[in-house]
Design a protein around this motif. Sequence first.
Motif, PDB file in Angstrom:
ATOM      1  N   GLU A   1       0.838  -1.203   0.000  1.00 55.07           N
ATOM      2  CA  GLU A   1       0.000   0.000   0.000  1.00 55.07           C
ATOM      3  C   GLU A   1       0.878   1.259   0.000  1.00 55.07           C
ATOM      4  O   GLU A   1       0.622   2.217  -0.747  1.00 55.07           O
ATOM      5  N   ALA A   2       1.902   1.261   0.837  1.00 55.00           N
ATOM      6  CA  ALA A   2       2.833   2.400   0.880  1.00 55.00           C
ATOM      7  C   ALA A   2       3.542   2.560  -0.463  1.00 55.00           C
ATOM      8  O   ALA A   2       3.672   3.671  -0.986  1.00 55.00           O
ATOM      9  N   TYR A   3       3.966   1.442  -1.047  1.00 56.94           N
ATOM     10  CA  TYR A   3       4.676   1.495  -2.331  1.00 56.94           C
ATOM     11  C   TYR A   3       3.755   1.993  -3.445  1.00 56.94           C
ATOM     12  O   TYR A   3       4.179   2.745  -4.321  1.00 56.94           O
ATOM     13  N   LYS A   4       2.479   1.608  -3.383  1.00 54.69           N
ATOM     14  CA  LYS A   4       1.513   2.066  -4.389  1.00 54.69           C
ATOM     15  C   LYS A   4       1.387   3.587  -4.350  1.00 54.69           C
ATOM     16  O   LYS A   4       1.302   4.232  -5.395  1.00 54.69           O
ATOM     17  N   LYS A   5       1.393   4.169  -3.158  1.00 58.17           N
ATOM     18  CA  LYS A   5       1.352   5.634  -3.054  1.00 58.17           C
ATOM     19  C   LYS A   5       2.578   6.256  -3.740  1.00 58.17           C
ATOM     20  O   LYS A   5       2.462   7.279  -4.407  1.00 58.17           O
ATOM     21  N   LEU A   6       3.731   5.636  -3.547  1.00 63.01           N
ATOM     22  CA  LEU A   6       4.945   6.135  -4.194  1.00 63.01           C
ATOM     23  C   LEU A   6       4.856   5.967  -5.708  1.00 63.01           C
ATOM     24  O   LEU A   6       5.262   6.852  -6.463  1.00 63.01           O
TER      25      LEU A   6
ATOM     26  N   LEU B   1       6.698   7.208  -9.191  1.00 64.56           N
ATOM     27  CA  LEU B   1       7.426   6.135  -9.869  1.00 64.56           C
ATOM     28  C   LEU B   1       6.809   5.750 -11.211  1.00 64.56           C
ATOM     29  O   LEU B   1       7.540   5.455 -12.162  1.00 64.56           O
ATOM     30  N   ASN B   2       5.487   5.738 -11.329  1.00 65.33           N
ATOM     31  CA  ASN B   2       4.846   5.387 -12.603  1.00 65.33           C
ATOM     32  C   ASN B   2       5.147   6.404 -13.698  1.00 65.33           C
ATOM     33  O   ASN B   2       5.070   6.099 -14.884  1.00 65.33           O
ATOM     34  N   ASN B   3       5.497   7.615 -13.313  1.00 65.86           N
ATOM     35  CA  ASN B   3       5.845   8.660 -14.276  1.00 65.86           C
ATOM     36  C   ASN B   3       7.340   8.673 -14.578  1.00 65.86           C
ATOM     37  O   ASN B   3       7.811   9.545 -15.293  1.00 65.86           O
TER      38      ASN B   3
ATOM     39  N   SER C   1      13.783   1.684  -3.767  1.00 63.97           N
ATOM     40  CA  SER C   1      13.740   0.239  -4.010  1.00 63.97           C
ATOM     41  C   SER C   1      12.297  -0.232  -4.109  1.00 63.97           C
ATOM     42  O   SER C   1      11.381   0.421  -3.601  1.00 63.97           O
ATOM     43  N   ALA C   2      12.104  -1.361  -4.734  1.00 61.75           N
ATOM     44  CA  ALA C   2      10.813  -2.056  -4.683  1.00 61.75           C
ATOM     45  C   ALA C   2      10.695  -2.676  -3.297  1.00 61.75           C
ATOM     46  O   ALA C   2      11.694  -2.858  -2.601  1.00 61.75           O
ATOM     47  N   PRO C   3       9.503  -3.015  -2.860  1.00 62.38           N
ATOM     48  CA  PRO C   3       9.363  -3.684  -1.563  1.00 62.38           C
ATOM     49  C   PRO C   3      10.144  -5.006  -1.555  1.00 62.38           C
ATOM     50  O   PRO C   3      10.203  -5.703  -2.565  1.00 62.38           O
ATOM     51  N   PHE C   4      10.738  -5.316  -0.425  1.00 66.79           N
ATOM     52  CA  PHE C   4      11.471  -6.578  -0.270  1.00 66.79           C
ATOM     53  C   PHE C   4      11.360  -7.027   1.178  1.00 66.79           C
ATOM     54  O   PHE C   4      11.038  -6.240   2.063  1.00 66.79           O
ATOM     55  N   LYS C   5      11.641  -8.306   1.390  1.00 59.75           N
ATOM     56  CA  LYS C   5      11.519  -8.896   2.722  1.00 59.75           C
ATOM     57  C   LYS C   5      12.887  -9.120   3.349  1.00 59.75           C
ATOM     58  O   LYS C   5      13.834  -9.527   2.680  1.00 59.75           O
ATOM     59  N   SER C   6      12.960  -8.865   4.652  1.00 57.39           N
ATOM     60  CA  SER C   6      14.145  -9.190   5.452  1.00 57.39           C
ATOM     61  C   SER C   6      13.671  -9.948   6.686  1.00 57.39           C
ATOM     62  O   SER C   6      12.473 -10.209   6.837  1.00 57.39           O
ATOM     63  N   THR C   7      14.576 -10.224   7.573  1.00 49.47           N
ATOM     64  CA  THR C   7      14.212 -10.918   8.813  1.00 49.47           C
ATOM     65  C   THR C   7      13.342 -10.049   9.717  1.00 49.47           C
ATOM     66  O   THR C   7      12.685 -10.548  10.616  1.00 49.47           O
ATOM     67  N   HIS C   8      13.316  -8.734   9.475  1.00 47.13           N
ATOM     68  CA  HIS C   8      12.542  -7.816  10.311  1.00 47.13           C
ATOM     69  C   HIS C   8      11.165  -7.501   9.748  1.00 47.13           C
ATOM     70  O   HIS C   8      10.346  -6.892  10.433  1.00 47.13           O
ATOM     71  N   GLY C   9      10.918  -7.842   8.495  1.00 47.19           N
ATOM     72  CA  GLY C   9       9.637  -7.541   7.861  1.00 47.19           C
ATOM     73  C   GLY C   9       9.847  -7.116   6.420  1.00 47.19           C
ATOM     74  O   GLY C   9      10.800  -7.542   5.768  1.00 47.19           O
ATOM     75  N   TYR C  10       8.979  -6.242   5.934  1.00 47.55           N
ATOM     76  CA  TYR C  10       9.023  -5.767   4.549  1.00 47.55           C
ATOM     77  C   TYR C  10       9.490  -4.312   4.534  1.00 47.55           C
ATOM     78  O   TYR C  10       9.049  -3.507   5.359  1.00 47.55           O
TER      79      TYR C  10
END
Length: 152
Positions: free
Chosen positions: A68-73, A78-80, A133-142
């Motif tokens: 959801e946060a990334y979609k706002k970005l 980013l889409n432009n 960056s695009a969303p990604f996962k780590s040991t702490h979350g996304y």
Amino acid sequence: MGKDSKPKEAKGKGKQAGGGSDETASKGKGKAGKSADGLGTCTYVKVNFNLDISARHVLCEKQGKINEAYKKLQDGWLNNGDKVPPAEFAKIAAEYSECPSGKKGGDLGWFPRGKMAGPFQEVAFNTPVGATSAPFKSTHGYHIILCEGRKN
């Protein structure tokens, strides 16, 4: 005596210059400051939108929230093909991030290679300056990272 003093002087100079002969010192100088990957040994990344603040990110426990946060970005910039303005990234971090740094717009400060967990470090050091960056996962979350600068 004159013969003995010359070799002693040569040894003394070698020790002062680094403990070896000039040939050894030259070889050492050629390798100094380089790691196996050819990059400097003290590389830092600045993930941020203000030049006076070092590092920022958005961290969410759930994938849906980070998306959801990334979609706002994406919708805003980013889409432009635009880069996300640092102040806008800070607003998204403050709104969505579940990390204590979210209250400060995602500020993490400067950090060297090796300090952060694997996926976070890899994305941070491979995201071009000014890019998000695009969303990604780590040991702490996304996460989402905005990389704004690098220093050695």
